[in-house]
Design a protein around this motif. Structure first.
Motif, PDB file in Angstrom:
ATOM      1  N   ARG A  35      -5.620  -0.270  -4.133  1.00  0.00           N
ATOM      2  CA  ARG A  35      -5.537   0.212  -2.757  1.00  0.00           C
ATOM      3  C   ARG A  35      -6.866   0.157  -2.017  1.00  0.00           C
ATOM      4  O   ARG A  35      -6.892  -0.055  -0.801  1.00  0.00           O
ATOM      5  CB  ARG A  35      -5.010   1.648  -2.718  1.00  0.00           C
ATOM      6  N   ASN A  36      -7.973   0.392  -2.711  1.00  0.00           N
ATOM      7  CA  ASN A  36      -9.256   0.520  -2.022  1.00  0.00           C
ATOM      8  C   ASN A  36     -10.178  -0.682  -2.155  1.00  0.00           C
ATOM      9  O   ASN A  36     -11.158  -0.764  -1.412  1.00  0.00           O
ATOM     10  CB  ASN A  36      -9.976   1.769  -2.531  1.00  0.00           C
TER      11      ASN A  36
ATOM     12  N   ASP B 270       0.828  -1.206   0.000  1.00  0.00           N
ATOM     13  CA  ASP B 270       0.000   0.000   0.000  1.00  0.00           C
ATOM     14  C   ASP B 270       0.866   1.262   0.000  1.00  0.00           C
ATOM     15  O   ASP B 270       0.577   2.220  -0.724  1.00  0.00           O
ATOM     16  CB  ASP B 270      -0.925  -0.004   1.218  1.00  0.00           C
TER      17      ASP B 270
ATOM     18  N   SER C 160       1.079   4.070  -2.939  1.00  0.00           N
ATOM     19  CA  SER C 160       0.879   5.478  -2.617  1.00  0.00           C
ATOM     20  C   SER C 160       2.023   6.332  -3.162  1.00  0.00           C
ATOM     21  O   SER C 160       1.792   7.416  -3.724  1.00  0.00           O
ATOM     22  CB  SER C 160       0.769   5.650  -1.104  1.00  0.00           C
TER      23      SER C 160
ATOM     24  N   TYR D  48      -5.858   3.008  -7.605  1.00  0.00           N
ATOM     25  CA  TYR D  48      -7.017   3.245  -6.734  1.00  0.00           C
ATOM     26  C   TYR D  48      -7.752   1.928  -6.467  1.00  0.00           C
ATOM     27  O   TYR D  48      -8.118   1.629  -5.318  1.00  0.00           O
ATOM     28  CB  TYR D  48      -7.955   4.266  -7.378  1.00  0.00           C
TER      29      TYR D  48
END
Length: 98
Positions: free
Chosen positions: A84-85, A9, A13, A81
């Motif tokens: 990560r989500n 993660d 980022s 995105y």
């Protein structure tokens, strides 16, 4: 396992922020706000390009050519995105036994 997911993660980022900085810097160059004759700016652009180009290349092969518009950074950001989500939280939940 959770520690490994946190590292992934964090790396995602960092890549996301590199893409954002590269996009902003390219816009500043395009509108002549920043001059590429400056050694620092040129080296920064080159470094960012070397980091992001391997991410963009497979997407550029798949996507149609839109001329001057390059949508590959947006596609990479969308993939990051999603990872990560959506993907990482589900993997973390499965790793915790839930």
């Amino acid at each position: 396992m959770i520690m490994l997911l946190q590292i992934v993660d964090l790396l995602l980022s960092v890549i996301m922020w590199i893409i954002v900085v590269q996009a902003i810097l390219s816009w500043l160059v395009a509108f002549n706000v920043v001059n590429t004759h400056n050694d620092f700016v040129r080296q920064l652009l080159d470094g960012l390009s070397r980091v992001t180009e391997p991410l963009y290349r497979p997407i550029r092969r798949i996507m149609p050519d839109f001329g001057a518009l390059d949508f590959s950074p947006m596609v990479v950001l969308l993939i990051i995105y999603i990872l990560r989500n959506i993907v990482l939280p589900r993997v973390a939940l499965a790793a915790m036994g839930g």
